[in-house]
Motif scaffolding. Structure first.
Motif, PDB file in Angstrom:
ATOM      1  N   UNK A  81       0.826  -1.388   0.060  1.00 38.53           N
ATOM      2  CA  UNK A  81       0.034  -0.009  -0.090  1.00 38.53           C
ATOM      3  C   UNK A  81       0.725   1.245   0.075  1.00 38.53           C
ATOM      4  N   UNK A  82       2.136   1.281   0.486  1.00 37.06           N
ATOM      5  CA  UNK A  82       2.692   2.299   0.744  1.00 37.06           C
ATOM      6  C   UNK A  82       3.293   2.689  -0.828  1.00 37.06           C
ATOM      7  N   UNK A  83       3.766   1.891  -1.645  1.00 37.87           N
ATOM      8  CA  UNK A  83       4.068   2.299  -2.922  1.00 37.87           C
ATOM      9  C   UNK A  83       2.932   2.854  -3.649  1.00 37.87           C
ATOM     10  N   UNK A  84       1.655   2.203  -3.462  1.00 33.37           N
ATOM     11  CA  UNK A  84       0.672   2.304  -4.064  1.00 33.37           C
ATOM     12  C   UNK A  84       0.170   3.744  -3.906  1.00 33.37           C
ATOM     13  N   UNK A  85       0.322   4.090  -2.676  1.00 40.38           N
ATOM     14  CA  UNK A  85      -0.191   5.798  -2.366  1.00 40.38           C
ATOM     15  C   UNK A  85       0.947   6.557  -2.930  1.00 40.38           C
ATOM     16  N   UNK A  86       2.131   6.200  -3.011  1.00 37.12           N
ATOM     17  CA  UNK A  86       3.132   7.207  -3.621  1.00 37.12           C
ATOM     18  C   UNK A  86       2.999   7.321  -4.956  1.00 37.12           C
ATOM     19  N   UNK A  87       2.620   6.005  -5.640  1.00 39.02           N
ATOM     20  CA  UNK A  87       2.223   6.298  -7.021  1.00 39.02           C
ATOM     21  C   UNK A  87       1.061   7.147  -7.262  1.00 39.02           C
ATOM     22  N   UNK A  88       0.095   6.971  -6.496  1.00 39.71           N
ATOM     23  CA  UNK A  88      -1.159   7.900  -6.844  1.00 39.71           C
ATOM     24  C   UNK A  88      -0.665   9.469  -6.521  1.00 39.71           C
ATOM     25  N   UNK A  89       0.169   9.701  -5.411  1.00 37.96           N
ATOM     26  CA  UNK A  89       0.447  11.067  -5.200  1.00 37.96           C
ATOM     27  C   UNK A  89       1.322  11.789  -6.424  1.00 37.96           C
ATOM     28  N   UNK A  90       2.149  10.918  -6.939  1.00 38.31           N
ATOM     29  CA  UNK A  90       3.059  11.499  -8.037  1.00 38.31           C
ATOM     30  C   UNK A  90       2.061  11.313  -9.386  1.00 38.31           C
ATOM     31  N   UNK A  91       1.182  10.551  -9.703  1.00 41.05           N
ATOM     32  CA  UNK A  91       0.623  10.446 -11.140  1.00 41.05           C
ATOM     33  C   UNK A  91      -0.733  11.168 -11.035  1.00 41.05           C
ATOM     34  N   UNK A  92      -1.631  10.944  -9.922  1.00 44.05           N
ATOM     35  CA  UNK A  92      -2.820  11.525  -9.908  1.00 44.05           C
ATOM     36  C   UNK A  92      -2.905  13.058  -9.288  1.00 44.05           C
ATOM     37  N   UNK A  93      -1.807  13.323  -8.758  1.00 44.00           N
ATOM     38  CA  UNK A  93      -1.835  14.668  -7.646  1.00 44.00           C
ATOM     39  C   UNK A  93      -1.997  15.901  -8.624  1.00 44.00           C
ATOM     40  N   UNK A  94      -2.778  17.084  -8.507  1.00 45.92           N
ATOM     41  CA  UNK A  94      -2.861  18.238  -8.819  1.00 45.92           C
ATOM     42  C   UNK A  94      -3.177  18.452 -10.400  1.00 45.92           C
ATOM     43  N   UNK A  95      -3.658  17.383 -10.770  1.00 42.09           N
ATOM     44  CA  UNK A  95      -4.333  17.487 -12.286  1.00 42.09           C
ATOM     45  C   UNK A  95      -3.305  18.187 -13.276  1.00 42.09           C
ATOM     46  N   UNK A  96      -1.984  17.513 -13.143  1.00 42.83           N
ATOM     47  CA  UNK A  96      -1.034  18.087 -13.781  1.00 42.83           C
ATOM     48  C   UNK A  96      -0.831  17.495 -15.211  1.00 42.83           C
ATOM     49  N   UNK A  97      -1.133  16.386 -15.613  1.00 41.96           N
ATOM     50  CA  UNK A  97      -0.946  15.344 -16.569  1.00 41.96           C
ATOM     51  C   UNK A  97      -2.178  15.444 -17.365  1.00 41.96           C
ATOM     52  N   UNK A  98      -1.960  15.555 -18.651  1.00 38.53           N
ATOM     53  CA  UNK A  98      -3.404  15.351 -19.661  1.00 38.53           C
ATOM     54  C   UNK A  98      -3.181  14.164 -20.187  1.00 38.53           C
ATOM     55  N   UNK A  99      -4.368  13.188 -19.815  1.00 38.14           N
ATOM     56  CA  UNK A  99      -4.212  11.926 -20.454  1.00 38.14           C
ATOM     57  C   UNK A  99      -4.983  11.769 -21.586  1.00 38.14           C
ATOM     58  N   UNK A 100      -5.696  12.713 -22.146  1.00 35.25           N
ATOM     59  CA  UNK A 100      -6.261  12.681 -23.531  1.00 35.25           C
ATOM     60  C   UNK A 100      -7.910  11.751 -23.121  1.00 35.25           C
ATOM     61  N   UNK A 101      -8.192  12.040 -22.025  1.00 31.07           N
ATOM     62  CA  UNK A 101      -9.406  11.384 -21.325  1.00 31.07           C
ATOM     63  C   UNK A 101      -9.411  10.097 -21.476  1.00 31.07           C
ATOM     64  N   UNK A 102      -8.212   9.478 -21.096  1.00 30.40           N
ATOM     65  CA  UNK A 102      -7.913   7.884 -20.870  1.00 30.40           C
ATOM     66  C   UNK A 102      -7.834   7.717 -19.313  1.00 30.40           C
ATOM     67  N   UNK A 103      -7.856   6.674 -18.697  1.00 30.65           N
ATOM     68  CA  UNK A 103      -7.546   6.267 -17.285  1.00 30.65           C
ATOM     69  C   UNK A 103      -6.465   5.221 -16.990  1.00 30.65           C
ATOM     70  N   UNK A 104      -5.955   5.040 -16.227  1.00 26.16           N
ATOM     71  CA  UNK A 104      -4.879   4.032 -15.730  1.00 26.16           C
ATOM     72  C   UNK A 104      -5.581   2.750 -15.643  1.00 26.16           C
ATOM     73  N   UNK A 105      -5.123   1.846 -16.485  1.00 24.00           N
ATOM     74  CA  UNK A 105      -5.612   0.507 -16.250  1.00 24.00           C
ATOM     75  C   UNK A 105      -5.285  -0.357 -14.849  1.00 24.00           C
ATOM     76  N   UNK A 106      -6.172  -0.674 -14.280  1.00 26.87           N
ATOM     77  CA  UNK A 106      -5.644  -1.463 -12.993  1.00 26.87           C
ATOM     78  C   UNK A 106      -5.529  -2.920 -13.085  1.00 26.87           C
ATOM     79  N   UNK A 107      -4.468  -3.392 -13.422  1.00 31.20           N
ATOM     80  CA  UNK A 107      -4.366  -4.794 -13.849  1.00 31.20           C
ATOM     81  C   UNK A 107      -4.493  -5.724 -12.453  1.00 31.20           C
TER      82      UNK A 107
END
Length: 666
Positions: A595-621
């Motif tokens: 859970x620790x690494x996943x929280x860090x991943x969410x903080x880096x990738x999802x935080x602040x709406x800084x990345x434009x993903x062209x209306x795509x979502x990250x797939x959770x395998x």
């Protein structure tokens, strides 16, 4: 006399006692008079002697003395006559003696008051001059002091600050670049043939683009920057007024390198003078030696068939710093490609002539400004400005109308830090953001990129290399394989070397044919270039650090795996941007353990709406580690009609034993 005073019968004891008291009082009065006569006259505050008052008092005292003597004699005669008289009664004698004694007491009291009058008057004068007693003084002061108004200890009211739209906080400034200039947004899907550009691109450049780069159409960032720069160069032939600098923020793989190389080459070819006489016209600064080598290779292809001289400065290269110094002083170099550290060495040696510099390119600006090697930015800006100021005092008219150096600042994650950008000393900057649908995010991902994440229990982190080896055998629901033309990102040089050796040992033990190699900063340029060339042609798995996350343009890369998590949002964008370049499809997978690494991943990738993903979502395998979980996942999948991917991991005891053996051998 004696007979009159002695009374053997005792009938006149009362009158005799009163007489004694009168005599005693007379004696006391005489003593007081004598003392008053001996008093020395005092001086008043002015130093004058009060003679008149004392004379009057002495006169009054002598008169009182005479009266007392007369009264005393009369009383004696009266007492003798009364003793010889037989007709008067005892009662009359007593009443007369009482009346006489009362009169004497009244006279004595008057005399006492008169005798002490001078003393009292002087005492009253002295007391008037003395300060009041503390108690009386405080009482008078309290009566005279006005009552103080009691107020609360609240802070005093302050004037309200003027409201101004320009008074932004530093945090607000660092969120976007609106404080610097108004951004111009361009759609990333726009394309246009190079042959249709206006002003027209030189034929030899068009030929090299078609034959060497195999491209005929330009991407959005190339259309925007090339046409604007060509227009500025055309205007400056008649009007030397500077047009301003450029800030370019575009996605990885969008063609930023060619967007600034084409105008530089065009300017050298259309200058009207011999290219050899133009001197140094452009400096391109890059953060890493592999990127320097890549841009140098692209320039050689673009300038094929021309007389343009190109030089790449890099430590550990074919030339020593003394040999580079000699070539630079010959003034035959037109385009210089360098890292900031090597540039500082030559600036200190004064081997670079900046007199004819027209372009300064800062590629991957966010990384260069974060790692300010030996204050290269301030040193270079001072050299350029000093050169411009010295030329203005030249009487030559060509020097007076010298064209200003145009600065081109580019990055896929352009920094918004105001403090860092001020080091570049930009002039009338124009911000160009190539983004789809005019979104406000600064970080743009390619439209053909798919992001995925696999969440694995922390207990299995010990078998992390073995899980990665199983991932090479995995096939997703779109039939994508992850065993060829892929890059694995780790956190350090040591981890790349160790992981490379361990995976190769596991390959042999399990009888697999995966081709695995690694690149790190400890390798020399020749060895690194050889590995990259071999990977681009034959494929395989390439393990590397963030050294390759910047600017490596290999269109053959099909997937990227984050074996170790990135340290920031920018590094994540640059890592996954190595795939899906130039319109090709690509996949990016991130492994999270616990859970620790996943929280860090969410903080880096999802935080602040800084990345434009062209209306795509990250797939959770979905991750499963035994067959029972697989069956349960399959039932849930059928019930929910879920098309999500499942990563199956079957680690037997024999697999774990082989893994343990390989670790010991390593």
């Amino acid at each position: 006399m004696f007979a009159a005073r002695y009374d053997p019968t005792g009938s006149k004891n009362i009158s005799t006692q009163e007489k004694k008291e009168i005599l005693l009082k007379k004696l006391k009065n005489k003593k007081n008079i004598q003392q008053n006569d001996e008093i020395i006259p005092e001086k008043d505050h002015d130093g004058d002697i009060q003679m008149e008052n004392e004379d009057n008092e002495i006169a009054e005292e002598t008169n009182n003395k005479r009266k007392r003597e007369e009264i005393g004699s009369d009383s004696e005669d009266y007492s003798s006559d009364s003793s010889n008289s037989e007709s008067e009664s005892d009662l009359d004698s007593d009443s007369d003696s009482k009346s006489n004694s009362q009169q004497i007491q009244e006279d004595d009291s008057i005399n006492i008051k008169n005798a002490h009058k001078s003393v009292l008057t002087r005492f009253q004068k002295v007391m008037k001059k003395q300060p009041l007693v503390n108690g009386q003084d405080e009482e008078i002061e309290e009566q005279n002091i006005e009552p103080i108004e009691v107020k609360d200890v609240a802070p005093l009211p302050q004037l309200q600050l003027p409201r101004d739209k320009q008074l932004y906080s530093q945090i607000h400034k660092n969120q976007n670049l609106d404080w610097l200039t108004k951004p111009a947004y361009y759609d990333s899907t726009t394309t246009k043939p190079f042959i249709e550009f206006k002003p027209k691109i030189e034929d030899i450049i068009l030929k090299n683009l078609k034959n060497e780069f195999k491209i005929e159409n330009a991407f959005s960032v190339q259309i925007t920057l090339i046409e604007e720069l060509l227009k500025d160069l055309k205007r400056n032939k008649l009007d030397p007024t500077p047009r301003g600098d450029y800030l370019i923020n575009a996605a990885t793989g969008s063609g930023k390198t060619l967007s600034y190389l084409i105008p530089i080459v065009q300017q050298l070819l259309t200058n009207g003078n011999k290219i050899k006489d133009l001197g140094l016209s452009a400096i391109i600064i890059l953060p890493t030696k592999p990127l320097v080598q890549q841009v140098y290779s692209d320039l050689l292809k673009l300038t094929k068939g021309t007389d343009i001289n190109i030089m790449a400065l890099k430590s550990g290269g074919d030339l020593s710093i003394n040999e580079e110094n000699k070539r630079l002083k010959s003034n035959l170099i037109n385009i210089l490609i360098t890292t900031p550290g090597r540039l500082v060495e030559h600036l200190n040696l004064n081997s670079i002539n900046l007199q004819n510099l027209r372009f300064l390119v800062v590629d991957e600006a966010d990384r260069l400004l974060n790692q300010n090697f030996q204050d290269w930015c301030d040193l270079l800006m001072n050299k350029i400005e000093n050169n411009d100021n010295n030329d203005t005092f030249n009487n030559d008219i060509d020097k007076l109308f010298k064209l200003r150096c145009i600065k081109l600042v580019l990055s896929a994650t352009l920094t918004t830090n105001s403090e860092k950008l001020t080091h570049l000393r930009l002039f009338k900057p124009r911000l160009v953001i190539v983004n789809s649908d005019n979104q406000q995010e600064l970080y743009q991902l390619p439209k053909s990129l798919n992001e995925k994440v696999i969440r694995i229990t922390e207990k299995l982190s010990y078998y992390k290399p073995l899980i990665l080896l199983n991932l090479f055998k995995w096939i997703d629901k779109f039939d994508n394989k992850y065993n060829n033309f892929g890059i694995i990102f780790t956190k350090s040089n040591e981890s790349t070397i160790r992981l490379n050796k361990l995976l190769n040992e596991l390959n042999k033990s399990f009888g697999l044919n995966n081709k695995i190699d690694c690149i790190n900063s400890m390798m020399n340029n020749q060895e690194r270039n050889k590995i990259l060339k071999n990977f681009d042609e034959t494929g395989g798995i390439l393990i590397c650090t963030d050294l390759l996350s910047r600017g490596i343009n290999l269109t053959s890369i099909k997937f990227v795996i984050n074996y170790d998590l990135p340290t920031s949002t920018k590094e994540y964008v640059h890592r996954i941007g190595r795939t899906a370049r130039a319109g090709n499809s690509g996949n990016a997978i991130t492994l999270c353990y616990g859970e620790g690494e996943f929280k860090w991943f969410k903080k880096v990738v999802y935080s602040g709406k800084q990345i434009n993903r062209n209306n795509k979502e990250i797939t959770d395998i979905k991750f499963v580690k035994d067959k029972n979980d697989i069956n349960n996942e399959g039932k849930e999948k059928d019930n929910n009609n879920d098309n999500s991917d499942i990563f199956e991991l079957n680690l037997s005891d024999s697999d774990k034993e082989i893994y343990e053996k390989c670790l010991k051998d390593l």
